[in-house]
Design a protein around this motif. Structure first.
Motif, short mmCIF file in Angstrom:
data_model
loop_
_atom_site.label_atom_id
_atom_site.label_comp_id
_atom_site.label_asym_id
_atom_site.label_seq_id
_atom_site.Cartn_x
_atom_site.Cartn_y
_atom_site.Cartn_z
N PRO A 193 19.79 -6.57 -77.75
CA PRO A 193 18.96 -6.89 -76.59
C PRO A 193 18.45 -8.33 -76.59
O PRO A 193 17.85 -8.77 -75.60
N ARG A 194 18.70 -9.07 -77.67
CA ARG A 194 18.23 -10.45 -77.74
C ARG A 194 19.19 -11.43 -77.05
O ARG A 194 18.82 -12.57 -76.79
N ILE A 195 20.41 -10.98 -76.77
CA ILE A 195 21.36 -11.84 -76.06
C ILE A 195 21.15 -11.63 -74.56
O ILE A 195 21.23 -10.51 -74.07
N PRO A 196 20.90 -12.70 -73.80
CA PRO A 196 20.67 -12.57 -72.36
C PRO A 196 21.82 -11.88 -71.64
O PRO A 196 23.00 -12.07 -71.98
N LEU A 197 21.47 -11.10 -70.62
CA LEU A 197 22.44 -10.26 -69.91
C LEU A 197 22.80 -10.80 -68.53
O LEU A 197 21.98 -11.40 -67.84
N LEU A 198 24.04 -10.48 -68.13
CA LEU A 198 24.49 -10.66 -66.75
C LEU A 198 24.22 -9.39 -65.95
O LEU A 198 24.18 -8.29 -66.52
N PHE A 199 24.07 -9.51 -64.65
CA PHE A 199 23.99 -8.34 -63.78
C PHE A 199 25.39 -7.73 -63.65
O PHE A 199 26.36 -8.45 -63.39
N SER A 200 25.49 -6.43 -63.80
CA SER A 200 26.74 -5.73 -63.51
C SER A 200 26.87 -5.57 -62.00
O SER A 200 25.90 -5.80 -61.25
N LEU A 201 28.05 -5.16 -61.53
CA LEU A 201 28.24 -4.98 -60.09
C LEU A 201 27.29 -3.94 -59.50
O LEU A 201 26.66 -4.20 -58.46
N PRO A 202 27.13 -2.76 -60.12
CA PRO A 202 26.17 -1.80 -59.56
C PRO A 202 24.74 -2.35 -59.48
O PRO A 202 24.00 -2.07 -58.54
N ARG A 203 24.39 -3.17 -60.47
CA ARG A 203 23.04 -3.76 -60.47
C ARG A 203 22.92 -4.86 -59.40
O ARG A 203 21.84 -5.06 -58.84
N VAL A 204 24.02 -5.56 -59.11
CA VAL A 204 24.00 -6.53 -58.01
C VAL A 204 23.77 -5.81 -56.69
O VAL A 204 22.97 -6.24 -55.86
N LEU A 205 24.47 -4.69 -56.50
CA LEU A 205 24.31 -3.91 -55.27
C LEU A 205 22.88 -3.38 -55.16
O LEU A 205 22.28 -3.38 -54.07
N LEU A 206 22.32 -2.93 -56.28
CA LEU A 206 20.94 -2.48 -56.29
C LEU A 206 20.00 -3.63 -55.93
O LEU A 206 19.06 -3.47 -55.14
N LEU A 207 20.27 -4.80 -56.52
CA LEU A 207 19.45 -5.98 -56.27
C LEU A 207 19.43 -6.31 -54.77
O LEU A 207 18.36 -6.56 -54.20
N VAL A 208 20.59 -6.29 -54.15
CA VAL A 208 20.68 -6.60 -52.72
C VAL A 208 19.94 -5.55 -51.90
O VAL A 208 19.21 -5.88 -50.95
N GLY A 209 20.12 -4.29 -52.27
CA GLY A 209 19.42 -3.22 -51.56
C GLY A 209 17.90 -3.36 -51.67
O GLY A 209 17.17 -3.19 -50.68
N LEU A 210 17.42 -3.68 -52.86
CA LEU A 210 15.98 -3.87 -53.06
C LEU A 210 15.46 -5.06 -52.26
O LEU A 210 14.36 -5.02 -51.70
N PHE A 211 16.28 -6.11 -52.19
CA PHE A 211 15.88 -7.31 -51.45
C PHE A 211 15.69 -7.00 -49.96
O PHE A 211 14.67 -7.38 -49.35
N TYR A 212 16.63 -6.29 -49.37
CA TYR A 212 16.57 -6.04 -47.94
C TYR A 212 15.58 -4.93 -47.56
O TYR A 212 15.20 -4.84 -46.39
N THR A 213 15.18 -4.12 -48.51
CA THR A 213 14.15 -3.11 -48.22
C THR A 213 12.75 -3.61 -48.55
O THR A 213 11.77 -2.90 -48.33
N GLY A 214 12.67 -4.82 -49.10
CA GLY A 214 11.37 -5.38 -49.45
C GLY A 214 10.83 -4.90 -50.78
O GLY A 214 9.69 -5.21 -51.15
N LEU A 215 11.63 -4.15 -51.54
CA LEU A 215 11.14 -3.57 -52.80
C LEU A 215 11.39 -4.47 -54.01
O LEU A 215 10.81 -4.24 -55.07
N LEU A 216 12.24 -5.48 -53.87
CA LEU A 216 12.60 -6.31 -55.02
C LEU A 216 11.41 -6.93 -55.74
O LEU A 216 11.37 -6.94 -56.98
N PRO A 217 10.40 -7.44 -55.02
CA PRO A 217 9.27 -8.05 -55.72
C PRO A 217 8.51 -7.09 -56.64
O PRO A 217 7.81 -7.53 -57.55
N PHE A 218 8.66 -5.78 -56.41
CA PHE A 218 7.93 -4.80 -57.22
C PHE A 218 8.79 -4.27 -58.38
O PHE A 218 8.30 -3.51 -59.21
#
Length: 317
Positions: A193-218
């Motif tokens: 867990p000490r090596i920094p991570l990239l976003f996987s594709l499912p997490r990118v899709l989640l990120l976009v979904g959270l952004f457009y629903t306004g939930l990403l900041p939380f």
């Protein structure tokens, strides 16, 4: 009537809070610590200027002043971690066979000429260096250069050995790893867990979904690097006249949803770097930086450096 007013006021409060936190995420989230920041990233070492993923490519990019090397890893039959993009050797060497079934000493050399994946009808003619390198060769040669490692297959041994090499060469703060597969990324995090991570594709899709629903900041995020394509470059890789209407619509939609300055600014404010790949012309370089991308991944490190010099972008913010 009262219930409707209450609902409206609650919704308005949520929207205002979301907008505030989108602009000022430090209110809720501690900014991730950045041990480096990369603006100039050499894709496969710079696959348009040297044979991809070779020591010659990496050496050229580092001498040029690249901020980061991007490369791909596989495991050979004798469990050596090698730097190679494909799981089959055919495209790169002309010899068909899965790399997992070949010992390192038996690996064929690269072909003299390889196609540049993200440049239409373009080929790179290589020099003398046609050897498939080991990951440890890269770590030894460039101890101070950040390296972006794409774990190409879901292999526990590969993940473990990459982690061991990162630790051996004291590179936990200079290495980023992951894959588009969420399963691989989860295994990487569990292994180290000490090596920094990239976003996987499912997490990118989640990120976009959270952004457009306004939930990403939380929403808490453990990843520290977002690497996404610029969908509009598809029109430069394929003949637009041969794309169907649905393909053009899908490309436009993906580009519209992903290429959002507000999203990139929010992530940057949380200490998450945003890399856009794989861009090979000045028009796309300019657009990516205008959108607030931290860095650009390119097959042409010399071209990107020239663009950054011309636009006074070489120094990190």
């Amino acid at each position: 009537m009262c219930a409707a007013l209450y609902l409206l006021s609650t919704l308005a409060g949520y929207v205002l809070t979301s907008v505030l936190l989108l602009k000022c995420p430090a209110i809720l989230h501690r900014r991730k610590r950045e041990t480096f920041r990369s603006r100039h990233i050499s894709h496969r070492g710079g696959a348009g200027e040297n044979l991809e993923n070779t020591m010659a490519a990496f050496r050229h990019a580092v001498e040029l002043g690249t901020d980061m090397l991007e490369l791909d890893c596989h495991l050979t039959k004798d469990e050596q971690v090698v730097v190679l993009h494909d799981d089959n050797l055919k495209r790169a060497t002309g010899v068909s066979g899965d790399i997992a079934n070949v010992a390192y000493t038996d690996l064929p050399p690269y072909l003299c000429r390889l196609g540049v994946t993200f440049q239409k009808e373009c080929y790179c003619d290589g020099g003398e260096d046609k050897r498939i390198p080991l990951l440890k060769d890269v770590f030894e040669a460039f101890p101070d250069t950040p390296v972006n490692v794409d774990i190409k297959v879901n292999d526990d041994t590969l993940i473990k050995k990459v982690s061991e090499l990162v630790i051996q060469y004291n590179r936990e703060q200079l290495t980023v790893w992951g894959n588009s597969s969420n399963q691989i990324v989860r295994k990487c995090y569990k292994e180290n867990p000490r090596i920094p991570l990239l976003f996987s594709l499912p997490r990118v899709l989640l990120l976009v979904g959270l952004f457009y629903t306004g939930l990403l900041p939380f929403f808490p995020l453990r990843e520290q690097f977002l690497e996404i394509p610029m969908p509009s470059i598809i029109s430069k890789l394929k003949d637009p006249s041969r794309m169907t209407k649905s393909q053009r619509l899908l490309t436009w939609l993906a580009d519209t949803l992903l290429m959002r300055k507000a999203l990139f600014d929010h992530l940057t404010a949380r200490g998450i770097q945003v890399y856009i790949w794989v861009l090979n012309d000045e028009e796309d370089f300019q657009r990516a930086f205008n959108l607030g991308a931290t860095g650009i991944m390119t097959d042409y490190p010399t071209k990107l450096k020239s663009f950054m010099e011309k636009n006074s972008l070489l120094k990190s913010d």
